[in-house]
Every structure is written in structure tokens, then in C-alpha cells.
Write an enzyme that holds these catalytic residues in place. Sequence first.
Site, mmCIF file in Angstrom:
data_model
loop_
_atom_site.group_PDB
_atom_site.id
_atom_site.type_symbol
_atom_site.label_atom_id
_atom_site.label_comp_id
_atom_site.label_asym_id
_atom_site.label_seq_id
_atom_site.Cartn_x
_atom_site.Cartn_y
_atom_site.Cartn_z
ATOM 1 N N LYS A 1 0.755 -1.381 0.058
ATOM 2 C CA LYS A 1 -0.096 0.001 0.082
ATOM 3 C C LYS A 1 0.706 1.283 -0.025
ATOM 4 C CE LYS A 1 -4.261 -2.059 1.959
ATOM 5 N NZ LYS A 1 -5.482 -1.859 3.001
ATOM 6 N N ASP B 1 -10.031 3.023 2.159
ATOM 7 C CA ASP B 1 -10.106 2.053 3.527
ATOM 8 C C ASP B 1 -10.721 3.204 4.496
ATOM 9 O OD1 ASP B 1 -8.885 -0.264 2.761
ATOM 10 O OD2 ASP B 1 -6.932 0.430 3.329
#
Length: 276
Positions: free
Chosen positions: A73, A109
Site C-alpha cells: 500500500k 479504506d
Amino acid sequence: MTKGKRVDTSTVLFGVFGNPVAHSMGPVMHNAAFKKIGFNAVYLAFRITDIANGILAIRELGIRGVSITIPFKESVIPFLDEIDEDARCMGAVNTIVNQNGKLTGYNTDHRGAVEPLMALTSLQRRHVCILGAGGAAKAVAFGLKKKNAVITITNRTVSKGISLAHQVGAAFVSMDDFETARPDIIINTTSIGMTPNQDQTPLDKRFLHPGMIVMDIVYNPLETRFLKEAKTAGCRLIDGLSMFIHQGAAQFKLFTGKDAPEPVMRDAVLQAMRKV
Ligand code: NAP
């Protein structure tokens, strides 16, 4: 995949890049959604060892969109053409969209964390305690901060907890002093309670009170010991699948430009989890 159609030369390719990735519920969730809206697309899981090569593959194969998971990420960022502002602030990308060869990184997220909460309450000035200070905690804290919540973080490794608290403008409290936190909402972002340690819980039940909102982002098992004890204490509950589906729904919108069929996605994942 599409209703009544087979994979053909016009099928659009999506995927998830991670390592490990075999456990990912992304393919089940996104393929069910493609089928529901009749989009000729397929979403596959790719175990990647070198993210630079993964990015080259997106460009060369014309993969339309990719979910990024552990451990890429952060390391993926230098390889992208543009980074959306939220992802830049968080220093992490979980979604790549390929628009005619231009790769843009996003992060959904934080939306996954706050949208289920906002279905129950406003977050403005609400006191939220985050248990944990890892990658998921950072996304949750960022989302809460954007909604003007008042955040307290607690974490086993105090230095990591204090560091995240500084980054997001939150307070830090040690577990020994938890009773001073007095939150309206508690969110477990640690892996405590996850299979095979489902007998464990991140917080003593004496801190759980009627009317509190308690969220666990662990979704295996779906009803963790933490959520069971919160239910007994009269709290309102949000399970871990809610965050996963909401971040996936935001990703689906970026991938397709269409609203995600969230109930279909949740049912598909629940069904797949029952088979595991
Ligand atoms: P991470 O970066 O490795 O962070 C793990 C966190 O859990 C750290 O705060 C760590 O504390 C704490 N922790 C782990 N074991 C512990 C223990 N035995 N006692 C006390 N604290 C402990 O992991 P992550 O990416 O944030 O993921 C955390 C969990 O969230 C995982 O279970 C993951 O599957 C889940 N998750 C769910 C979703 C969703 O959509 N529902 C999304 C992302 C992640 P220390 O700092 O002290 O090590």
C-alpha cells in the site's frame, strides 16, 4: 462476469495485488457485483513479489483497475502517475484506476471505516477510541478526523500509538488508563480475536456500556468475542465485514463509475466465508 455472457475478447480485467493474497475475498465480492450490474468484467487475485513489475503488468495488459493490499500500500506510490489527495495524506494507496494508460492511486479504506458508523450516528465531536495503531488504525483515524471526531488511540506498543496519535492529531492513552478515555465509540483495529485466537478480546468488558457503539474490523470470525461481550453489555454493534464491503463499494464506484450493489457483495462474501 456478466449475466448470461461468457468471458471473451472484450472482457475487462481487474484484480488485487498482494502477498499473501490467497485469502482475499476481493474476487468473490467484485465478481458478484459485476454479475449483478451486467458488466463484462472479471476480477482476479495476483500474488506479487515485485510491485514495480506489477505496475508494468497493469500498463502492458491494460488491467483497468487494481486493489492493493499488504504489503504494497505504501511502496506502490512512486510508480503511479497521480495520487488522489486522501491517499497522499494517508501515505497509502489501496486502489489503482487505469484510465487510458494513466494510473491514479486512491484510498477507500477510510470510507470503509466511517460510512458504517455514519449510518448510526454523526461523528462530529464524538469521542472515539481506536484500539491499535497499525495500517488499518491509520485509515480509520484519518476517516474519523475528516468527520471531526475526537480521537483517542491506545496500543500495546506505546511508541507506535503515540506516533500515530501525533500524525492524526489524536490523544494517546495507555491501556492501564483506559477508563479515563470515556469514549462514545470504540473501534478494534488490532488483529486480536481473529481466528485461530477467537477466545481473545482486545478490551476488558468492564469498559463496555449500554448505548456505546462498538465496531470490530476483524471479520473472521464475524462475531468476535469483543462483539459478543459488547452485545451483552447493550452496545450497538458494527462487524468487520461492514468496513470491508464499504471500502470495496467505494472501490467499485472508482472502477466502474456505477453505484455498487452492496447487499449482493455482502451476501457473496458471507456465503464464501461459510464454505471456508
Ligand atoms: P498491522 O499494521 O500489523 O497492525 C496490527 C495492530 O494490532 C497493531 O496495533 C498491533 O500492536 C496490534 N496487535 C496485534 N497483535 C496484538 C496482540 N497480541 N496484543 C496487542 N496488540 C496486538 O495490521 P493492520 O493492517 O492494521 O490489520 C489489523 C487487523 O485489521 C487485521 O486483523 C486485519 O485483518 C484487519 N483488517 C480488516 C479490514 C476490514 O476491511 N475489515 C481492513 C484492514 C485490516 P503493536 O503495535 O503493539 O504491534
